[in-house]
Design a protein around this motif. Structure first.
Motif, PDB file in Angstrom:
ATOM      1  N   LEU A 174     -11.747  32.477  16.470  1.00 39.51           N
ATOM      2  CA  LEU A 174     -10.448  33.132  16.661  1.00 39.51           C
ATOM      3  C   LEU A 174     -10.509  34.298  17.647  1.00 39.51           C
ATOM      4  CD1 LEU A 174      -9.117  33.219  13.002  1.00 39.51           C
ATOM      5  CD2 LEU A 174      -8.078  31.969  14.900  1.00 39.51           C
ATOM      6  N   THR A 175     -11.653  35.000  17.679  1.00 41.57           N
ATOM      7  CA  THR A 175     -11.749  36.168  18.557  1.00 41.57           C
ATOM      8  C   THR A 175     -12.619  35.914  19.789  1.00 41.57           C
ATOM      9  OG1 THR A 175     -13.480  37.006  17.086  1.00 41.57           O
ATOM     10  CG2 THR A 175     -11.289  37.919  16.796  1.00 41.57           C
ATOM     11  N   ASP A 184     -11.816  36.995  23.510  1.00 41.93           N
ATOM     12  CA  ASP A 184     -10.844  38.004  23.069  1.00 41.93           C
ATOM     13  C   ASP A 184      -9.501  37.402  22.655  1.00 41.93           C
ATOM     14  OD1 ASP A 184     -12.015  40.506  22.775  1.00 41.93           O
ATOM     15  OD2 ASP A 184     -12.160  40.786  24.936  1.00 41.93           O
ATOM     16  N   GLY A 185      -9.568  36.259  22.037  1.00 40.69           N
ATOM     17  CA  GLY A 185      -8.379  35.649  21.445  1.00 40.69           C
ATOM     18  C   GLY A 185      -7.427  34.992  22.425  1.00 40.69           C
ATOM     19  N   GLN A 186      -7.746  35.084  23.695  1.00 34.79           N
ATOM     20  CA  GLN A 186      -6.790  34.627  24.707  1.00 34.79           C
ATOM     21  C   GLN A 186      -6.589  33.114  24.703  1.00 34.79           C
ATOM     22  OE1 GLN A 186      -6.912  37.288  27.924  1.00 34.79           O
ATOM     23  NE2 GLN A 186      -6.269  35.763  29.416  1.00 34.79           N
ATOM     24  N   THR A 222      -7.222  40.522  27.494  1.00 35.37           N
ATOM     25  CA  THR A 222      -6.770  40.933  26.166  1.00 35.37           C
ATOM     26  C   THR A 222      -7.989  41.417  25.397  1.00 35.37           C
ATOM     27  OG1 THR A 222      -7.116  38.713  25.280  1.00 35.37           O
ATOM     28  CG2 THR A 222      -4.899  39.233  26.084  1.00 35.37           C
ATOM     29  N   GLU A 223      -7.775  41.999  24.229  1.00 39.90           N
ATOM     30  CA  GLU A 223      -8.886  42.421  23.390  1.00 39.90           C
ATOM     31  C   GLU A 223      -8.455  42.248  21.940  1.00 39.90           C
ATOM     32  OE1 GLU A 223     -11.431  46.377  22.636  1.00 39.90           O
ATOM     33  OE2 GLU A 223     -10.773  46.117  24.700  1.00 39.90           O
ATOM     34  N   ALA A 224      -8.861  41.128  21.366  1.00 40.60           N
ATOM     35  CA  ALA A 224      -8.381  40.757  20.040  1.00 40.60           C
ATOM     36  C   ALA A 224      -9.064  41.552  18.942  1.00 40.60           C
ATOM     37  CB  ALA A 224      -8.616  39.264  19.822  1.00 40.60           C
ATOM     38  N   ILE A 225      -8.257  42.100  18.029  1.00 39.84           N
ATOM     39  CA  ILE A 225      -8.797  42.805  16.876  1.00 39.84           C
ATOM     40  C   ILE A 225      -7.925  42.470  15.663  1.00 39.84           C
ATOM     41  CG2 ILE A 225      -7.579  44.916  17.639  1.00 39.84           C
ATOM     42  CD1 ILE A 225     -10.816  45.289  15.813  1.00 39.84           C
ATOM     43  N   PRO A 226      -8.537  41.920  14.603  1.00 35.20           N
ATOM     44  CA  PRO A 226      -7.742  41.569  13.422  1.00 35.20           C
ATOM     45  C   PRO A 226      -7.249  42.835  12.705  1.00 35.20           C
ATOM     46  CG  PRO A 226      -9.917  40.504  13.380  1.00 35.20           C
ATOM     47  CD  PRO A 226      -9.956  41.561  14.437  1.00 35.20           C
ATOM     48  N   MET A 251      -3.570  39.040  14.401  1.00 36.81           N
ATOM     49  CA  MET A 251      -4.429  39.406  15.523  1.00 36.81           C
ATOM     50  C   MET A 251      -3.673  40.313  16.486  1.00 36.81           C
ATOM     51  SD  MET A 251      -7.585  38.834  16.216  1.00 36.81           S
ATOM     52  CE  MET A 251      -8.045  37.237  15.530  1.00 36.81           C
TER      53      MET A 251
END
Lengths: 121, 121
Positions: free
Chosen positions: A98-99, A102-104, B8-12, A36
């Motif tokens: 998981l996302t 935003d995964g924080q 944050t900005e989660a991206i796999p 990630m």
């Protein structure tokens, strides 16, 4: 964020994905399903480990701080310095969870559970 | 390394790989072939862009600072704020050269060429 000597160690994400993960007792605990990334910074948020073996309905994933993965050439996989108890007690998530946020939340819970110093301070 | 508000900005990584990249003129300039991660830190070193379209003998790759990729929903791809001239003049590498010197020379040359502030200071 490099070491004192400025050393880096480049590894393509595509090569990380699919690599097996073992605990220090040598037991296979799953595979890296994804990594990630944070689009708003240059940070790797966490590695996503699947314990089920295959992507499927109901599969749960664990988030593990990137820095805890240590590559073991003889095993051809990563070793994490966690006990089976620590891993079993770790929070797990569906692929969608998981996302979320935003995964924080996932990232923060993971670093807290494994007692790893946050990298984002 | 999060923003001031801690966002944050989660991206796999698996979702990033294969995404098309455009310049600001709307021209397709290639696809993201990989993302280079630093195992010794939590840093994303650079995105690897293939301009040839297919992996093949003799194909050359460019390294682009992660922070310069801006996702454009309407195009379904990333847009980078570089002119065609800048992109053409950028250093290119074979797949093996990308990880030589643990990616450090490639990373440094990329940040210098595109005038992006290093994240590792």
């Amino acid at each position: 964020m490099t070491t004192v000597t400025g050393h880096t160690e480049a590894i393509p994400a595509s090569r990380v994905i699919g690599t097996k993960v073992y605990n220090t007792a040598g037991e296979s605990i799953g595979s890296i399903e994804d990594v990630m990334l944070d689009k708003t910074s240059n940070g790797i948020m966490f590695a996503v480990i699947g314990f089920g073996g295959f992507l499927g309905i109901g599969e749960r994933y664990h988030a593990i701080p990137w820095s805890t993965l240590d590559y073991d050439k003889s095993r051809g996989g990563y070793v994490v310095p966690f006990s089976t108890e620590q891993l079993k007690a770790a929070p797990s998530y569906s692929v969608n969870e998981l996302t979320e946020d935003d995964g924080q939340s996932v990232r923060d819970a993971s670093f807290q559970h494994y007692r790893v110093e946050p990298y984002w301070h």
